[in-house]
Design a protein around this motif. Structure first.
Motif, PDB file in Angstrom:
ATOM      1  N   UNK A  10       0.810  -1.216   0.000  1.00  0.00           N
ATOM      2  CA  UNK A  10       0.000   0.000   0.000  1.00  0.00           C
ATOM      3  C   UNK A  10       0.848   1.272   0.000  1.00  0.00           C
ATOM      4  N   UNK A  11       0.187   2.371  -0.281  1.00  0.00           N
ATOM      5  CA  UNK A  11       0.858   3.674  -0.313  1.00  0.00           C
ATOM      6  C   UNK A  11       0.915   4.296   1.082  1.00  0.00           C
ATOM      7  N   UNK A  12      -0.176   4.161   1.850  1.00  0.00           N
ATOM      8  CA  UNK A  12      -0.282   4.768   3.175  1.00  0.00           C
ATOM      9  C   UNK A  12      -1.084   3.856   4.090  1.00  0.00           C
ATOM     10  N   UNK A  13      -1.096   4.185   5.374  1.00  0.00           N
ATOM     11  CA  UNK A  13      -1.974   3.464   6.298  1.00  0.00           C
ATOM     12  C   UNK A  13      -2.356   4.348   7.469  1.00  0.00           C
ATOM     13  N   UNK A  14      -3.459   3.963   8.098  1.00  0.00           N
ATOM     14  CA  UNK A  14      -3.886   4.563   9.363  1.00  0.00           C
ATOM     15  C   UNK A  14      -4.300   3.425  10.271  1.00  0.00           C
ATOM     16  N   UNK A  15      -3.915   3.475  11.540  1.00  0.00           N
ATOM     17  CA  UNK A  15      -4.152   2.328  12.418  1.00  0.00           C
ATOM     18  C   UNK A  15      -4.596   2.732  13.812  1.00  0.00           C
ATOM     19  N   UNK A  16      -5.337   1.831  14.423  1.00  0.00           N
ATOM     20  CA  UNK A  16      -5.761   1.931  15.820  1.00  0.00           C
ATOM     21  C   UNK A  16      -5.354   0.627  16.488  1.00  0.00           C
ATOM     22  N   UNK A  17      -4.431   0.718  17.427  1.00  0.00           N
ATOM     23  CA  UNK A  17      -3.882  -0.472  18.090  1.00  0.00           C
ATOM     24  C   UNK A  17      -3.919  -0.242  19.598  1.00  0.00           C
ATOM     25  N   UNK A  50       5.329  -1.936  11.784  1.00  0.00           N
ATOM     26  CA  UNK A  50       5.989  -0.827  12.478  1.00  0.00           C
ATOM     27  C   UNK A  50       5.234   0.477  12.261  1.00  0.00           C
ATOM     28  N   UNK A  51       4.795   0.705  11.018  1.00  0.00           N
ATOM     29  CA  UNK A  51       4.071   1.933  10.697  1.00  0.00           C
ATOM     30  C   UNK A  51       2.717   1.976  11.390  1.00  0.00           C
ATOM     31  N   UNK A  52       2.077   0.815  11.565  1.00  0.00           N
ATOM     32  CA  UNK A  52       0.784   0.762  12.251  1.00  0.00           C
ATOM     33  C   UNK A  52       0.934   1.172  13.714  1.00  0.00           C
ATOM     34  N   UNK A  53       2.000   0.723  14.357  1.00  0.00           N
ATOM     35  CA  UNK A  53       2.242   1.109  15.749  1.00  0.00           C
ATOM     36  C   UNK A  53       2.451   2.614  15.844  1.00  0.00           C
ATOM     37  N   UNK A  54       3.255   3.156  14.942  1.00  0.00           N
ATOM     38  CA  UNK A  54       3.527   4.597  14.959  1.00  0.00           C
ATOM     39  C   UNK A  54       2.274   5.405  14.642  1.00  0.00           C
ATOM     40  N   UNK A  55       1.484   4.930  13.696  1.00  0.00           N
ATOM     41  CA  UNK A  55       0.246   5.618  13.333  1.00  0.00           C
ATOM     42  C   UNK A  55      -0.699   5.680  14.521  1.00  0.00           C
ATOM     43  N   UNK A  56      -0.840   4.563  15.234  1.00  0.00           N
ATOM     44  CA  UNK A  56      -1.729   4.530  16.383  1.00  0.00           C
ATOM     45  C   UNK A  56      -1.240   5.444  17.495  1.00  0.00           C
ATOM     46  N   UNK A  57       0.061   5.460  17.723  1.00  0.00           N
ATOM     47  CA  UNK A  57       0.623   6.295  18.780  1.00  0.00           C
ATOM     48  C   UNK A  57       0.485   7.781  18.462  1.00  0.00           C
ATOM     49  N   UNK A  58       0.655   8.143  17.185  1.00  0.00           N
ATOM     50  CA  UNK A  58       0.628   9.552  16.797  1.00  0.00           C
ATOM     51  C   UNK A  58      -0.727  10.015  16.282  1.00  0.00           C
ATOM     52  N   UNK A  59      -1.621   9.062  15.998  1.00  0.00           N
ATOM     53  CA  UNK A  59      -2.939   9.416  15.516  1.00  0.00           C
ATOM     54  C   UNK A  59      -2.917  10.064  14.145  1.00  0.00           C
ATOM     55  N   UNK A  60      -2.063   9.550  13.256  1.00  0.00           N
ATOM     56  CA  UNK A  60      -1.988  10.161  11.929  1.00  0.00           C
ATOM     57  C   UNK A  60      -1.725   9.118  10.855  1.00  0.00           C
ATOM     58  N   UNK A  61      -1.981   9.490   9.609  1.00  0.00           N
ATOM     59  CA  UNK A  61      -1.718   8.629   8.468  1.00  0.00           C
ATOM     60  C   UNK A  61      -0.217   8.567   8.233  1.00  0.00           C
ATOM     61  N   UNK A  62       0.285   7.363   7.975  1.00  0.00           N
ATOM     62  CA  UNK A  62       1.718   7.159   7.730  1.00  0.00           C
ATOM     63  C   UNK A  62       1.942   6.841   6.263  1.00  0.00           C
ATOM     64  N   UNK A  63       2.934   7.474   5.653  1.00  0.00           N
ATOM     65  CA  UNK A  63       3.338   7.178   4.284  1.00  0.00           C
ATOM     66  C   UNK A  63       4.225   5.953   4.264  1.00  0.00           C
ATOM     67  N   UNK A  64       3.974   5.051   3.354  1.00  0.00           N
ATOM     68  CA  UNK A  64       4.780   3.836   3.217  1.00  0.00           C
ATOM     69  C   UNK A  64       5.654   3.866   1.971  1.00  0.00           C
ATOM     70  N   UNK A  65       5.289   4.674   1.015  1.00  0.00           N
ATOM     71  CA  UNK A  65       6.049   4.759  -0.243  1.00  0.00           C
ATOM     72  C   UNK A  65       6.562   6.196  -0.401  1.00  0.00           C
TER      73      UNK A  65
END
Length: 352
Positions: free
Chosen positions: A193-200, A337-352
């Motif tokens: 994927x290009x980006x992700x947003x997560x709740x963990x 790793x990006x999902x953990x960071x997204x959940x902690x920061x509450x923001x969309x993470x770029x993967x590409x």
């Protein structure tokens, strides 16, 4: 038939259920060594294997070509590195490592040593995963717009396993445990994927590692893929929901290999060995070539974890492609790793 000698780093559930039975029944493998720190439980079923009391002792003394790293995830990096430095090819249980940095270092070391590193993504050989893959390949759904993959359980009480439930231990929790399967399947189906947003987070409370996650994968073509897991799900959902421009496919999670292995079933080399399911486990609803609605109930074909080890054997003997190579699974680790960071920061993470 060329015989490949294998050593198991542990004989807990993973060793007893997912590895030893298949290695024993496959005529191309021989279990030469098993690590048991204080017991000798393996002796009854695998008397031909030498029991060692540490991974280091096994690596120093055993005549083995392949080492299966099936210890808790927090030890994967340490033992995988030692095995590679000892000149052994390795199979690493999922989750691969606790973070991307460890995964990348191991992949680079394997390449430097001219050894193979495969991650045991066994659920690529589940009947339900394979059925969804078949439907996607048939193109009846048209352009895929949205998908959801779930792996839910009803386990409201702590298991007592610190390496899985202690929030202070990196790599503990459902995201690494079950998420490593769901992320892998999403990437296998739809690519990176290009980006992700997560709740963990932990539904059981802050004293426990995460037991709930929801990851929204965002793709360049405006497709969305949702990955979700909860331990407070008493009633089953469809495990796979795929929506396309021409229809929808719903698939239950019906693979029964783990349950049968736990109950004592012995896998069979060269043919399907699980009990057939009764009835259907999927629904395909789509517009056909005449633009008419067709609704079909589907039944998935059996999966077989033996096919993973068959592919490992064919790689060793014939040079065929390696199943789930570490370099490929690094992508999964980046998403986790990006999902953990997204959940902690509450923001969309770029993967590409």
């Amino acid at each position: 038939m060329q015989l490949v000698r294998v050593g198991l780093c542990a004989f807990g559930m993973s060793g007893k259920i997912f590895h030893a039975p298949f290695l024993k029944e496959h005529p191309g493998f021989f279990i030469s060594a098993i690590v048991e720190r204080s017991k000798e439980d393996s002796k009854e079923k695998y008397p031909e294997a030498v029991i060692y009391h540490s991974v280091e002792e096994m690596l120093q003394n055993a005549d083995i070509e392949v080492v299966v790293i099936n210890t808790p995830v927090q030890t994967h990096y340490e033992y995988a590195k030692k095995a590679l430095e000892a000149g052994k090819n390795i199979i690493v249980e999922k989750p691969f490592t606790v973070n991307v940095e460890e995964a990348e270092e191991l992949v680079n070391l394997a390449e430097q040593k001219g050894l193979f590193l495969s991650v045991y993504q066994n659920r690529r050989f589940d009947r339900d995963f394979l059925q969804v893959q078949k439907i996607l390949n048939d193109k009846k759904l048209g352009e895929i717009k949205e998908a959801e993959i779930r792996f839910d359980r009803f386990r409201t009480e702590p298991s007592g396993k610190q390496h899985k439930e202690n929030p202070e231990q990196t790599g503990s929790g459902s995201l690494h445990d079950l998420g490593s399967h769901l992320v892998d399947q999403a990437v296998q189906y739809f690519g990176y994927p290009e980006k992700l947003f997560a709740d963990v987070f932990s539904m059981k409370g802050a004293d426990f590692a995460n037991d709930y996650f929801e990851i929204l994968l965002l793709y360049k073509n405006n497709m969305r893929v949702r990955l979700k897991s909860s331990v407070f799900s008493k009633e089953a959902h469809y495990a796979y929901v795929i929506h396309g421009s021409k229809g929808t496919f719903l698939q239950e999670r019906t693979d029964n290999q783990e349950a049968e292995l736990v109950s004592g079933s012995i896998p069979v080399y060269g043919k399907d060995w699980t009990k057939p399911i009764t009835g259907s486990d999927g629904i395909l609803n789509f517009l056909n070539e005449n633009n008419e609605t067709e609704r079909i109930v589907t039944s998935s074909e059996p999966g077989n974890y033996m096919n993973y080890y068959q592919q490992i054997y064919e790689h060793i003997v014939f040079g065929y492609p390696l199943p789930s190579p570490g370099k490929e699974v690094i992508q999964n680790m980046k998403i986790i790793d990006a999902a953990i960071e997204s959940s902690q920061q509450g923001k969309i993470m770029n993967l590409i």
